[in-house]
Motif scaffolding. Sequence first.
Motif, PDB file in Angstrom:
ATOM      1  N   GLY A   1       0.818  -1.083   0.098  1.00 11.42           N
ATOM      2  CA  GLY A   1       0.198  -0.035   0.017  1.00 11.42           C
ATOM      3  C   GLY A   1       0.706   1.139   0.468  1.00 11.42           C
ATOM      4  O   GLY A   1       1.463   1.473  -1.048  1.00 11.42           O
ATOM      5  N   ASN A   2       0.760   1.760   0.821  1.00 13.07           N
ATOM      6  CA  ASN A   2       1.772   3.320   1.101  1.00 13.07           C
ATOM      7  C   ASN A   2       2.952   2.998   2.000  1.00 13.07           C
ATOM      8  O   ASN A   2       3.262   3.845   2.267  1.00 13.07           O
ATOM      9  N   ARG A   3       3.071   1.778   2.294  1.00 11.68           N
ATOM     10  CA  ARG A   3       3.896   2.104   3.404  1.00 11.68           C
ATOM     11  C   ARG A   3       4.913   0.733   2.821  1.00 11.68           C
ATOM     12  O   ARG A   3       4.816   0.560   1.834  1.00 11.68           O
ATOM     13  N   SER A   4       5.951   0.906   2.932  1.00 16.27           N
ATOM     14  CA  SER A   4       7.338  -0.469   2.770  1.00 16.27           C
ATOM     15  C   SER A   4       7.393  -0.868   4.276  1.00 16.27           C
ATOM     16  O   SER A   4       7.966  -0.356   5.609  1.00 16.27           O
ATOM     17  N   ARG A   5       8.175  -2.169   3.974  1.00 17.53           N
ATOM     18  CA  ARG A   5       8.421  -2.878   4.813  1.00 17.53           C
ATOM     19  C   ARG A   5      10.133  -3.724   4.256  1.00 17.53           C
ATOM     20  O   ARG A   5      10.549  -3.561   3.866  1.00 17.53           O
ATOM     21  N   THR A   6      11.248  -3.086   5.407  1.00 18.51           N
ATOM     22  CA  THR A   6      11.667  -3.870   5.217  1.00 18.51           C
ATOM     23  C   THR A   6      12.337  -4.752   6.156  1.00 18.51           C
ATOM     24  O   THR A   6      12.265  -5.339   7.536  1.00 18.51           O
ATOM     25  N   ILE A   7      13.069  -5.645   5.708  1.00 20.17           N
ATOM     26  CA  ILE A   7      12.678  -7.217   5.538  1.00 20.17           C
ATOM     27  C   ILE A   7      14.767  -7.506   5.770  1.00 20.17           C
ATOM     28  O   ILE A   7      15.308  -6.861   4.971  1.00 20.17           O
TER      29      ILE A   7
END
Length: 194
Positions: free
Chosen positions: A62-68
Motif C-alpha cells: 500500500g502506502n507503506r514499505s516493509r524492510t526485511i
Amino acid sequence: MIKIMVLGLLQQRDLTGYEILQYLKLSHAESWAGIKIGSIYYALNKMEEENLIKVQSIESVGNRSRTIYSITEKGEHFFERELEDTLSQVDLNFPNSLYTAVTFLGELPYEKAIKAIDTHIKNLEKELGSWKEAEKAKEEIQSKKLPNYMKALFKNGCTHIEVNINFLKEIKDLLSKESFEVHLPDINKIKRRD
C-alpha cells in the motif's frame, strides 16, 4: 542482550522490524530479557551500520514499505561468540533494592512496612502471571513445539519470582512475631578514619 536477541531471531528466518517488535512484545521479553522494546529500530540501524545484519529487501505494501532484515556472516560469527560468552559467565542477580529495603525495614512504621510488602507481593504475583502468559504466547507463535530448554528457562524465571514472593511472605510473618526494630551494628561504634 538486544543484539543477541535480534541476531538469534534472524538466525531462524528473515524478519521485518515490526515482526521482531511483535515477537518481543508477545513473549514479554522486556521483563525476562531486560530488553527495551522501544529501542528496537535504533538497534536495527546500529546493527546494520556494524554489518551484523543487512537489508534483504524492501517491499511496498500500500502506502507503506516493509524492510526485511537478514543476518550477515559477520553477524553469525558475532552471535555465536556472544552467545558462548554469555552462557559461560556467572550472572548472580539478587534483588538488590529489595535486600537494601529489608535491611532497614525497622525504620518504617509497622503498618507502612506491611502495606509496602503486600504491594510488592501483588506486583510479583502479577509478574509471575506475565511470565506464564509469555510462555503460552511463545508456544503459540512458534512454528514448532517449544524446546525443553525454553520450558526450563520459563520454569527457572517463575521459580525466581516465587522465591521472592515466599521471601516477602516470610519477612511479613516474622514482622508479626518479632519486635519491630532494626538489628544493625551500632553506627556509633564504627570508628572513623582520622
